[in-house]
Motif scaffolding. Sequence first.
Motif, PDB file in Angstrom:
ATOM      1  N   MET A 135      -2.322  -4.778   3.707  1.00  0.00           N
ATOM      2  CA  MET A 135      -3.139  -5.992   3.861  1.00  0.00           C
ATOM      3  C   MET A 135      -4.564  -5.628   4.238  1.00  0.00           C
ATOM      4  O   MET A 135      -5.530  -6.126   3.659  1.00  0.00           O
ATOM      5  CB  MET A 135      -2.571  -6.872   4.978  1.00  0.00           C
ATOM      6  N   GLN A 186      -4.853  -3.913  -0.599  1.00  0.00           N
ATOM      7  CA  GLN A 186      -3.995  -3.474  -1.703  1.00  0.00           C
ATOM      8  C   GLN A 186      -2.775  -4.386  -1.766  1.00  0.00           C
ATOM      9  O   GLN A 186      -1.678  -4.012  -1.356  1.00  0.00           O
ATOM     10  CB  GLN A 186      -3.540  -2.019  -1.464  1.00  0.00           C
ATOM     11  N   TYR A 187      -2.961  -5.584  -2.307  1.00  0.00           N
ATOM     12  CA  TYR A 187      -1.849  -6.537  -2.277  1.00  0.00           C
ATOM     13  C   TYR A 187      -0.726  -6.134  -3.229  1.00  0.00           C
ATOM     14  O   TYR A 187       0.428  -6.512  -3.014  1.00  0.00           O
ATOM     15  CB  TYR A 187      -2.366  -7.937  -2.560  1.00  0.00           C
ATOM     16  N   VAL A 227       1.651  -4.213  -1.140  1.00  0.00           N
ATOM     17  CA  VAL A 227       2.430  -5.107  -0.274  1.00  0.00           C
ATOM     18  C   VAL A 227       3.538  -5.769  -1.087  1.00  0.00           C
ATOM     19  O   VAL A 227       4.710  -5.811  -0.671  1.00  0.00           O
ATOM     20  CB  VAL A 227       1.513  -6.164   0.351  1.00  0.00           C
TER      21      VAL A 227
END
Lengths: 133, 498
Positions: free
Chosen positions: B407, B411-412, B415
């Motif tokens: 987060m 770098q979603y 995730v």
Amino acid sequence: MENLIHMIGAKFNYIAYIILMMIGLYALIAKNNLVKKIIGMSIFQTSIILFYVSTAYKTGKAIPIVEHGHGAHSVIHATDYINPLPHVLMLTAIVVSVATLGVALALAIKVYRQYGTLEEDDINSQIRIQAGK
Amino acid sequence: MVQQLPALLIIVPLLTALVVAMASWISPRLCLPLTFSGLALSLAASIGVLMEVIAHGPVTYTMGGWNAPMGIVYVIDYLSSPILVVITSVAILNLISARKSVEESFPGKTGAFYSLYILFTTGMIGIVATGDAFNLYVLLEIAALTGYSLIGLGNDRAPLASLNYLFIGTIGASFYLLGVGYLYIATGTLNMADLARFMPQMADNSMVLFAFIICMTGLFIKMALFPMHGWLPNAYSFSSTAATGVIAPLTTKVMIYAMIRVGLYVFTPAYIFNTLHMSKAIVWVAIAAIVMGSLLALAQKSLLKMLTYIIVAEVGYMVGGFFLGNRMGITGATLHIINDAAMTLCLFMAAGAISYKLKDDSFASMKGLFRKMPVTMIGFGAGALAVIGIPPTCGFFSKWYLITGGMEAGQYGFVAALLFSSLVNAVLFFRIFEIAHFEPFADPHDHHHHGHSETVNEAPLSMVVPLLVVAAALIVLGIYSGDIVTKIIQSAIPAGIV
């Protein structure tokens, strides 16, 4: 063109090691026979040994053996001798690659006893037949 | 005494390997106690060093009294000391658990097995303890060669799988060696601390760039990061469970340690995260590893194969976490090395006990197993919950750090991949729970009368007790993960990283 020839002349050791490395890598990937793959692996490792040893070389300098090193006859300049350290490192790397070769050949013998062949295609088809049963 | 501990850590198991090999000529019965005592001494030394590091900071040991840039030093700091304890405890627990199956699988070869086993552990300890880039290569090969032999000792397809592993592993290690060679040309030193000292003035040196790429590629191959994972599933699932019990938890995790060590303490964070613009791309590779590892795990029909693909996904967690480049991500990656080693050990020990009893590890043969082997299945369940990431097991906490790091770095994709993989893991393990809990038992050896055959019962005590110890450790590690992070891991990460 002249630049290219000059570049090859100055850096031929790097070019030689890359060529050797690619030959080894090609054999490792493309060859069907396990022993040929093992030979490729050895060529691959040897190319790196060549790379290390060639980096130690200095044109026109002496081998790093100092006579009467402990007497204070004259000052010793490291720049007058070729670098001995890469050779020493590569002694270890040679031992490692011999050991790897030994393990690889022992495994190849075990594979041969099991399947009666060293050709990967034949081994894979035997495995497929066994799995199909 | 305390100053000598780093040397004892590696000398004791190394000599024990020799003694075990010789003792096997006298009497094979001597081998196990000798191996056990060698590992126990090593475990004691690693705990001693950990205490020393927590109390007084990093310990440096100069081998043979040759000082740092010239001689080889062993550096045990906040990063390496917890991993050392993990390695020695994994080795000793699996040794106890594997005793029965070693005697059964390798009659007449127990001496060779134990000797290789302890030599493998020595290699792993050495990789973690050394402070010299070339020495790391040598120990990498010691661990790898013994690993190939341990895998090759197995029956059936194991020798072929081991040979393929050997080809790929040798390429990986040789790439690392080549990278070290370029670093040596650029700087003239092999000592890690000394290399790091030269790094700031080398920021735009193309040799260092090449060294970084080739070193990391070598390590990625050795740790089976996704596109280069081909060797792992076969090598781990066809070998004997006694061997995989130690190889699977340690090899990939120690390679990730080597990546973090080389990244943080040789190339330095300033170089890899600020000068180079590669970390984002590597995180995407890690995302691919997580997603593909999870999907491939979903496609498997046997327990060991499924576990090997979970390892492939877990490698993605740690590589991605490290290359996020922030404090949370690196903390998560480092904590996950410890936790994942414990989780993998737990699952492989349970799988070992199951296949020791059933002589089979397909899902179909696991029907009704909760009734037949309740304690083993409880251990397996604990490992499964940790892999899924359910609190208070340790898997939750490292995943939490990784997700927070993702987060913070924006770098979603990473995730999302972590959450996706947790969901897939839940599906994978609850499918097994369903088969093992609700479907009636079918005896694999007796196809004629289905129902309540008495041939399969609980695994022997020597397998169940270590399994329960690890299962308890998963929860203890989870509860104390805050302490592990604040007391040890935070000090391991250089101050420059926020």
